[in-house]
Design an enzyme around this catalytic site. Sequence first.
Site, PDB file in Angstrom:
ATOM      1  CG  ASP A 197      -2.088   0.929   1.104  1.00 37.01           C
ATOM      2  OD1 ASP A 197      -2.324   1.441  -0.012  1.00 37.01           O
ATOM      3  OD2 ASP A 197      -2.783   1.159   2.114  1.00 37.01           O
TER       4      ASP A 197
ATOM      5  CG  HIS B 272      -0.215   1.986  -9.302  1.00 37.02           C
ATOM      6  ND1 HIS B 272      -0.424   1.674  -7.984  1.00 37.02           N
ATOM      7  CD2 HIS B 272      -1.329   2.652  -9.700  1.00 37.02           C
ATOM      8  CE1 HIS B 272      -1.608   2.125  -7.598  1.00 37.02           C
ATOM      9  NE2 HIS B 272      -2.179   2.734  -8.622  1.00 37.02           N
TER      10      HIS B 272
ATOM     11  CG  LEU C 271       9.421 -17.128  -3.824  1.00 38.30           C
ATOM     12  CD1 LEU C 271       9.334 -17.274  -2.305  1.00 38.30           C
ATOM     13  CD2 LEU C 271       9.779 -15.679  -4.187  1.00 38.30           C
TER      14      LEU C 271
HETATM   15  C1  FPP Z   1      -1.966   0.107  -3.352  1.00 36.22           C
HETATM   16  O1  FPP Z   1      -1.522   1.436  -3.337  1.00 36.22           O
HETATM   17  C2  FPP Z   1      -1.373  -0.597  -4.493  1.00 36.22           C
HETATM   18  C3  FPP Z   1      -2.071  -1.116  -5.542  1.00 36.22           C
HETATM   19  C4  FPP Z   1      -3.547  -1.086  -5.658  1.00 36.22           C
HETATM   20  C5  FPP Z   1      -1.362  -1.727  -6.667  1.00 36.22           C
HETATM   21  C6  FPP Z   1      -0.184  -2.589  -6.328  1.00 36.22           C
HETATM   22  C7  FPP Z   1       0.579  -2.819  -7.544  1.00 36.22           C
HETATM   23  C8  FPP Z   1       1.926  -2.788  -7.627  1.00 36.22           C
HETATM   24  C9  FPP Z   1       2.815  -2.587  -6.453  1.00 36.22           C
HETATM   25  C10 FPP Z   1       2.518  -2.951  -8.954  1.00 36.22           C
HETATM   26  C11 FPP Z   1       3.404  -4.118  -9.116  1.00 36.22           C
HETATM   27  C12 FPP Z   1       2.867  -5.414  -8.753  1.00 36.22           C
HETATM   28  C13 FPP Z   1       3.071  -6.570  -9.423  1.00 36.22           C
HETATM   29  C14 FPP Z   1       2.848  -7.831  -8.700  1.00 36.22           C
HETATM   30  C15 FPP Z   1       3.531  -6.651 -10.823  1.00 36.22           C
HETATM   31  P1  FPP Z   1      -2.596   2.608  -3.401  1.00 36.22           P
HETATM   32  O2  FPP Z   1      -2.756   3.003  -4.822  1.00 36.22           O
HETATM   33  O3  FPP Z   1      -3.839   2.178  -2.693  1.00 36.22           O
HETATM   34  O4  FPP Z   1      -1.859   3.740  -2.606  1.00 36.22           O
HETATM   35  P2  FPP Z   1      -2.534   4.887  -1.734  1.00 36.22           P
HETATM   36  O5  FPP Z   1      -3.132   4.214  -0.535  1.00 36.22           O
HETATM   37  O6  FPP Z   1      -1.371   5.749  -1.387  1.00 36.22           O
HETATM   38  O7  FPP Z   1      -3.547   5.570  -2.599  1.00 36.22           O
END
Ligand code: FPP
Length: 239
Positions: free
Chosen positions: A12, A29, A123
Amino acid sequence: MSHPRHIAIIMDGNGRWAEARGQPRHAGHRAGIEPVRVTVRSCGELGIEALTLFAFSSENWRRPPEEIGQLMDLFMDAMEKELPELHGNAVRLQFIGRRESLTVRLQARMAETEAHTAGNQGLKLNIAVGYGGRWDIVQASRALARRCQSGALNAADIDEAALQGELSLQGLPEPDLFIRTGGEQRISNFLLWQLAYTELYFCDTLWPDFDRAAFDAALAFFAGRQRRFGMTGAQAGTA
Ligand code: FPP
């Protein structure tokens, strides 16, 4: 130091990381890919058996379509770019979650990636996309109901092991360490059943900033926990 066998992570804070830099959320992201690489490599080095990452929840479908599209493109790209290194390191990739809402292209790429790495012995990397813990329990219940309907199973014989056997991560040890970055202290419908006895670790680090030192801090937290599974400290040998 005792290491966990299975780590589950809610990654997050990507959006806030980007917003703090005056950048669009998708830049956050994209910046979230490097910590995924670092974490996967670290787990491989340490001989950790399984890593489960929450990439997109069943609730994330409520985000603006533009952000959803960018995330899906990122998953497609990442699978293509990272596959050679992952496969070279014997990583077995598996996706968990409801796939029907994903594009046919993405579903096909996921299936190919899984098939390509299915025989790997390193893994076990599970990526949750369109996943929800409640969804998982519902789909497992449905599978049991179908077996009852066909006469293969008696309702009276349904026990915890039977339900567990139908869950997405069936066959893996339950996560012993859960990590959530980004400062919120919630499970957010991640692995509800499987987290029953998991050590929960929350840190304020935003996911794009989650580096090896941050990962080591989570492992040190785990090493310092007493795991008693309902027993007394003396029974569990931790007193
Ligand atoms: C939450 O942050 C994150 C996500 C919804 C996306 C997670 C995706 C990645 C880390 C990209 C790479 C992953 C893979 C496995 C290829 P948020 O957008 O909710 O952040 P915020 O709470 O600050 O708004």
